[in-house]
Scaffold this motif. Structure first.
Motif, PDB file in Angstrom:
ATOM      1  N   GLU A  44     -83.459 -89.854  13.688  1.00 19.90           N
ATOM      2  CA  GLU A  44     -82.895 -89.624  15.024  1.00 19.90           C
ATOM      3  C   GLU A  44     -83.841 -88.753  15.852  1.00 19.90           C
ATOM      4  O   GLU A  44     -84.053 -89.009  17.047  1.00 19.90           O
ATOM      5  N   ALA A  47     -86.877 -90.662  17.063  1.00 27.25           N
ATOM      6  CA  ALA A  47     -86.526 -91.558  18.178  1.00 27.25           C
ATOM      7  C   ALA A  47     -86.418 -90.790  19.494  1.00 27.25           C
ATOM      8  O   ALA A  47     -86.398 -91.391  20.566  1.00 27.25           O
ATOM      9  N   ALA A  48     -86.357 -89.459  19.412  1.00 29.32           N
ATOM     10  CA  ALA A  48     -86.300 -88.637  20.628  1.00 29.32           C
ATOM     11  C   ALA A  48     -87.668 -88.028  20.928  1.00 29.32           C
ATOM     12  O   ALA A  48     -87.778 -87.125  21.751  1.00 29.32           O
ATOM     13  N   ASP A 139     -75.451 -96.175  20.107  1.00 28.65           N
ATOM     14  CA  ASP A 139     -76.455 -97.176  20.472  1.00 28.65           C
ATOM     15  C   ASP A 139     -77.769 -96.492  20.799  1.00 28.65           C
ATOM     16  O   ASP A 139     -78.817 -96.874  20.301  1.00 28.65           O
ATOM     17  N   LYS A 140     -77.703 -95.478  21.653  1.00 29.06           N
ATOM     18  CA  LYS A 140     -78.899 -94.658  21.884  1.00 29.06           C
ATOM     19  C   LYS A 140     -78.734 -93.382  21.073  1.00 29.06           C
ATOM     20  O   LYS A 140     -77.729 -92.679  21.215  1.00 29.06           O
ATOM     21  N   PRO A 141     -79.709 -93.074  20.189  1.00 33.32           N
ATOM     22  CA  PRO A 141     -79.547 -91.910  19.315  1.00 33.32           C
ATOM     23  C   PRO A 141     -79.189 -90.640  20.104  1.00 33.32           C
ATOM     24  O   PRO A 141     -79.693 -90.425  21.209  1.00 33.32           O
ATOM     25  N   CYS A 142     -78.290 -89.852  19.531  1.00 31.25           N
ATOM     26  CA  CYS A 142     -77.734 -88.688  20.232  1.00 31.25           C
ATOM     27  C   CYS A 142     -78.828 -87.744  20.733  1.00 31.25           C
ATOM     28  O   CYS A 142     -78.786 -87.273  21.870  1.00 31.25           O
ATOM     29  N   ALA A 144     -81.852 -88.383  21.556  1.00 33.94           N
ATOM     30  CA  ALA A 144     -82.574 -88.990  22.680  1.00 33.94           C
ATOM     31  C   ALA A 144     -81.772 -88.810  23.973  1.00 33.94           C
ATOM     32  O   ALA A 144     -82.337 -88.560  25.041  1.00 33.94           O
ATOM     33  N   GLN A 145     -80.456 -88.912  23.875  1.00 33.20           N
ATOM     34  CA  GLN A 145     -79.601 -88.661  25.042  1.00 33.20           C
ATOM     35  C   GLN A 145     -79.741 -87.204  25.495  1.00 33.20           C
ATOM     36  O   GLN A 145     -79.821 -86.902  26.682  1.00 33.20           O
ATOM     37  N   GLU A 148     -83.060 -86.548  27.275  1.00 37.14           N
ATOM     38  CA  GLU A 148     -83.002 -86.956  28.690  1.00 37.14           C
ATOM     39  C   GLU A 148     -82.374 -85.855  29.534  1.00 37.14           C
ATOM     40  O   GLU A 148     -82.857 -85.537  30.620  1.00 37.14           O
ATOM     41  N   TYR A 249     -72.151 -86.777  24.966  1.00 38.27           N
ATOM     42  CA  TYR A 249     -72.992 -87.880  24.495  1.00 38.27           C
ATOM     43  C   TYR A 249     -72.125 -89.121  24.292  1.00 38.27           C
ATOM     44  O   TYR A 249     -70.900 -89.030  24.125  1.00 38.27           O
TER      45      TYR A 249
END
Ligand code: G1P
Length: 288
Positions: A44, A47-48, A139-142, A144-145, A148, A249
């Motif tokens: 995870e 991915a961020a 769906d979008k890894p936490c 990564a949210q 943003e 999230y």
């Protein structure tokens, strides 16, 4: 604003709630379906955009480091036997050389103390914290949210979710200012308040992006709830000094530090797996 590249993984906990399974194994090595909790956290984070990891470990936790090493004999054997699927399964379990460092938390003085133990790794950079017990299916890894939201606000951000009011004494709880339904302004933070004293039922889950200033407050070693050095208390001191937001999230969080949460995670993650979903769905009918 600095790019987010670093993550701290506090993994020194004893895992007492999962004894005897955790007698000789780190609780973060417990698998959900076929992957250990620690690997979900590392994937995870990658991915961020995280490139550097610091595991805050303790005695008996070497398997967590081994897990991301090259397994030369195993790989050679699998190659000899043309087990390409098994080889592929090892892929996410290998890290870039030099990307994982460890520090020891020699005494269990709390989450805040664990993060303080990583201060040399953190240096002057923003950093993420992932608590591997909290697993988020999204769906979008936490993280990564959350990243943003960090790039939007330039400040501290924590992942938050509503909990039943009677459970506020299990979490860090927010006092909320402005709220657009997604990002909330944090005006106060309390660690594990009694429901009657809780400023809201919006709780922090185990995903944070913090600016390095928090280390200054952790260095004071002030004791809070449970007589531990609480990360929540040090974060609370940043409010007013630096932007601080909570992010609602998208996704479902499972508390894998709890037996029921852990079992639910097994089912939820298995049902998302194309190779397992049908079979799991079929047998589940026998239990309801
Ligand atoms: C820790 C934090 C708490 C947070 C929780 C999320 O508590 O201290 O603020 O809400 O993680 O899982 P712990 O679960 O270690 O008691």
């Amino acid at each position: 604003m600095k790019k987010l590249r670093k993550a701290v993984l506090p993994v020194a906990g004893l895992g007492t709630r999962f004894l005897p399974a955790t007698k000789a194994t780190a609780k973060e090595m417990l698998p959900v379906v076929d992957k250990p909790l620690i690997q979900y956290a590392v994937e995870e984070a990658r991915a961020a955009g995280i490139e550097q990891f610091c595991m805050v470990t303790g005695r008996g936790k070497t398997a967590l480091v081994e897990h991301f090493d090259v397994a030369f004999e195993l790989e050679a054997t699998l190659r000899d036997r043309a087990k390409s699927e098994a080889l592929a399964a090892l892929h996410g379990a290998q890290s870039e050389p030099g990307s994982i460092v460890t520090v020891r938390q020699q005494v269990p003085l709390g989450l805040g103390h664990a993060i303080w133990c990583a201060r040399a790794f953190i240096g002057d950079d923003p950093f993420a914290i992932l608590l591997p017990d909290d697993l988020v299916l999204a769906d979008k890894p936490c993280l990564a949210q959350l990243a943003e939201a960090y790039y939007e606000t330039g400040g501290n951000v924590v992942a938050v979710t509503e909990v039943p009011h009677e459970q506020t004494n299990r979490y860090g709880i927010l006092k909320v200012g402005s709220d657009d339904g997604r990002l909330v302004e944090v005006t106060g933070l309390v660690e594990k308040p009694d429901p009657k004293d809780a400023p809201s039922n919006l709780s922090i889950i185990g995903r944070y992006i913090l600016l390095p200033k928090v280390i200054d407050y952790l260095s004071r070693m002030e004791r809070g709830a449970g007589n531990e050095v609480q990360l929540t208390d040090a974060m609370a001191r940043l409010i007013g000094e630096q932007p601080f937001h909570g992010l609602r999230y998208e996704g479902r969080r499972f508390d894998c530090g709890d037996k029921v949460g852990f079992l639910e995670a097994q089912i939820a993650f298995a049902l998302k797996r194309p190779d397992l979903a049908d079979a799991v769905h079929a047998f589940l009918k026998n239990y309801v």
